[in-house]
Design an enzyme around this catalytic site. Structure first.
Site, short mmCIF file in Angstrom:
data_model
loop_
_atom_site.label_atom_id
_atom_site.label_comp_id
_atom_site.label_asym_id
_atom_site.label_seq_id
_atom_site.Cartn_x
_atom_site.Cartn_y
_atom_site.Cartn_z
N LYS A 35 0.84 -1.21 0.00
CA LYS A 35 0.00 0.00 0.00
C LYS A 35 0.87 1.25 0.00
CE LYS A 35 -3.91 -2.16 0.16
NZ LYS A 35 -4.51 -2.68 1.35
N TYR A 259 -42.16 7.91 9.08
CA TYR A 259 -42.05 6.49 9.45
C TYR A 259 -40.63 6.08 9.80
CZ TYR A 259 -46.65 6.01 7.21
OH TYR A 259 -47.98 6.15 6.87
N CYS A 270 -54.89 -0.18 8.18
CA CYS A 270 -54.32 -0.52 6.87
C CYS A 270 -53.00 -1.29 6.92
CB CYS A 270 -54.11 0.74 6.05
SG CYS A 270 -55.66 1.51 5.60
N LYS A 273 -53.11 -5.05 8.05
CA LYS A 273 -54.01 -5.80 7.15
C LYS A 273 -53.34 -5.99 5.78
CE LYS A 273 -57.38 -3.32 5.08
NZ LYS A 273 -57.19 -3.45 3.64
#
Ligand SMILES: NC(=O)c1ccc[n+]([C@@H]2O[C@H](COP(=O)([O-])OP(=O)(O)OC[C@H]3O[C@@H](n4cnc5c(N)ncnc54)[C@H](O)[C@@H]3O)[C@@H](O)[C@H]2O)c1
Length: 439
Positions: A35, A259, A270, A273
């Site tokens: 590196k 949310y 809602c 379901k």
């Protein structure tokens, strides 16, 4: 500033070259000569668009150096950025061996070299590490080590670049977050990253540590969510690419902060379901949707955890403030607070329930049937007065955010308050016995 960058993989190489491009004196350190050597020769050790050129410029200008010797990097340095790998162990835990070693290397080198004029040196973790690493791993790794003339402060400053667009991401990060309890480190990093278009936010160490995991977990969830839409809807002749393209046009609910606040379970007429319906479609097609199924499982756990926390504490008198699934509605269908009430009553707790809107005598239709099946004695335990609900209560479970309930909590605070919304305000959060549901 003089900056030492420990670890010259993707993150360290980009960080070192970009900081050098902005005038800082940067010394990259890696244990691997594969590196270090390319950088010294003016080339990037990793493939990243634009990085070769940036490194060549930095090296030619004398602002970018690479070495395997931490002493050269530490000499008079103001900041160390630790960008070493944090791989997974077979169990999934994070292997912090490289972090520990880098911190020890810094401490060992510091005792032999001159400190910066201020004497103060910030040790900053840039790698992705679990909450608690700076406090519990970096701190102890430094403790008891001789530090010469250096005084150390520590911080977490997560990196948000993506491979392939690392340079562009470095110069336009979504945020620059420094987690530290030490104002001197906050000031040093605000100066170091002052050239970026994004202001530096100084936060608690653990917030910065957790933030990177939250981001990556969310990104992974987004990918799997879109893929689960494809997995189910392809059986119905739906082009899920088009569904998701239109889905993303909704920036008020779908692609937005909505949310996305930790709190209590979801509910209402809602979401549960329709999730069940999608999962049924999946079963019909012999298809698993573990992410979506998992949301129902998580929702159940959130309610169960609150019940368990109530059970673990003393007292049997409970004030439940807020009953409907969201403030300012009387819809009780699949309200998680109704579920909570039912379980606690079933376990012999005495509940007094306050809701400013729900009036059992005015409930009709499915709403009424839901309440009658879950809480047949609602009329007896419901009150429109939060003070009455709190009188004699051993604890309050609060999902409402209405002002009357907040005033009542402040006026007659119960021995214990479990906040389910996170929106009750600083005064309630300062009450003795306050607990957040997830904070
Ligand atoms: N790769 C990404 O896109 C990305 C983006 C953001 C954050 N991260 C996080 O950043 C960290 C680094 O990721 P990476 O992809 O750059 O890792 P990497 O494996 O490419 O590079 C790590 C480097 O650290 C070196 N190293 C190990 N111990 C050392 C020590 N004591 N002193 C000096 N060098 C040492 C290794 O030799 C290696 O070159 C990880 O925690 C990763 O999760 C990665």
């Amino acid at each position: 500033m003089k900056v030492a960058v420990f670890g010259l993989g993707y993150v360290g190489s980009v960080t070192a070259a970009c900081l050098a491009a902005n005038g800082h004196d940067v010394w990259g350190v890696d244990v691997d000569t594969a590196k270090v050597d390319p950088i010294t020769a003016g080339r990037s050790p990793v493939v990243e668009p634009g990085l070769d050129e940036l490194m060549a410029n930095g090296v030619a200008a004398g602002r970018l150096h690479a070495t395997t010797d931490p002493h050269l990097a530490l000499e008079r340095a103001d900041v160390s950025l630790i960008c070493v790998g944090t791989p997974s162990t077979p169990s999934g835990s994070t292997d912090l061996t490289f972090i520990r070693r880098a911190v020890q290397d810094i401490a060992a080198a510091a005792k032999d070299v001159a400190p910066p004029d201020s004497g103060f040196h910030s040790i900053v973790i840039r790698s992705t590490v679990p909450p608690g690493t700076v406090d519990d791993v970096v701190g102890p790794a430094l403790a008891g080590q001789p530090s010469g003339g250096f005084t150390f402060g520590t911080a977490m400053c997560p990196e948000f670049l993506r491979e392939g667009s690392g340079l562009a991401d470095f110069f336009a990060p979504p945020f620059v977050v420094v987690g530290t309890g030490d104002p001197r480190v906050g000031e040093a990093l605000t100066e170091l990253f002052g050239f970026l278009p994004t202001p530096v936010q100084v936060v608690a160490v653990r917030t910065a540590e957790a933030l990177k995991y939250a981001c990556n977990a969310f990104h992974a969830t987004k990918v799997s969510f879109a893929n689960e839409m494809g997995r189910i809807f392809r059986f119905y002749g739906v082009d899920s690419r088009q569904v998701m393209e239109i889905f993303c046009q909704d920036t008020s609910l779908n692609i937005s902060p909505y949310y996305l606040r930790p709190g209590f379970a979801f509910g209402g007429s809602c979401l549960p379901k329709d999730l069940r319906s999608v999962l049924h479609l999946a079963r019909t097609n012999d298809t698993d949707l573990p992410l979506l199924a998992g949301t129902l499982a998580t929702n159940e756990l959130i309610v169960r955890d609150v019940v368990d926390r109530v059970l673990a504490g003393p007292g049997r008198e409970v004030a439940l403030l807020g009953l409907s699934f969201k403030t300012a509605t009387d819809d009780l269908r699949e309200s998680p607070s109704v579920e909570l009430a039912e379980r606690l009553i079933g376990k012999g707790y005495n509940l007094r329930i306050y809701d400013s809107i729900v009036n059992p005598s005015r409930l009709v239709g499915a709403n009424k049937r839901h309440v009658e099946s879950k809480l047949p004695h609602l009329q007896r335990v419901l009150t429109g007065d939060p003070v009455a609900a709190l009188r004699g209560a051993d604890m309050a479970l609060v999902s409402t955010t209405d002002a009357e309930a907040v005033d009542a909590l402040l006026g007659c605070p119960p021995p214990r308050t479990i906040d389910l919304s996170g929106r009750l305000g600083a005064q309630v959060e300062a009450l003795a016995g306050y607990e957040g549901v997830g904070w």
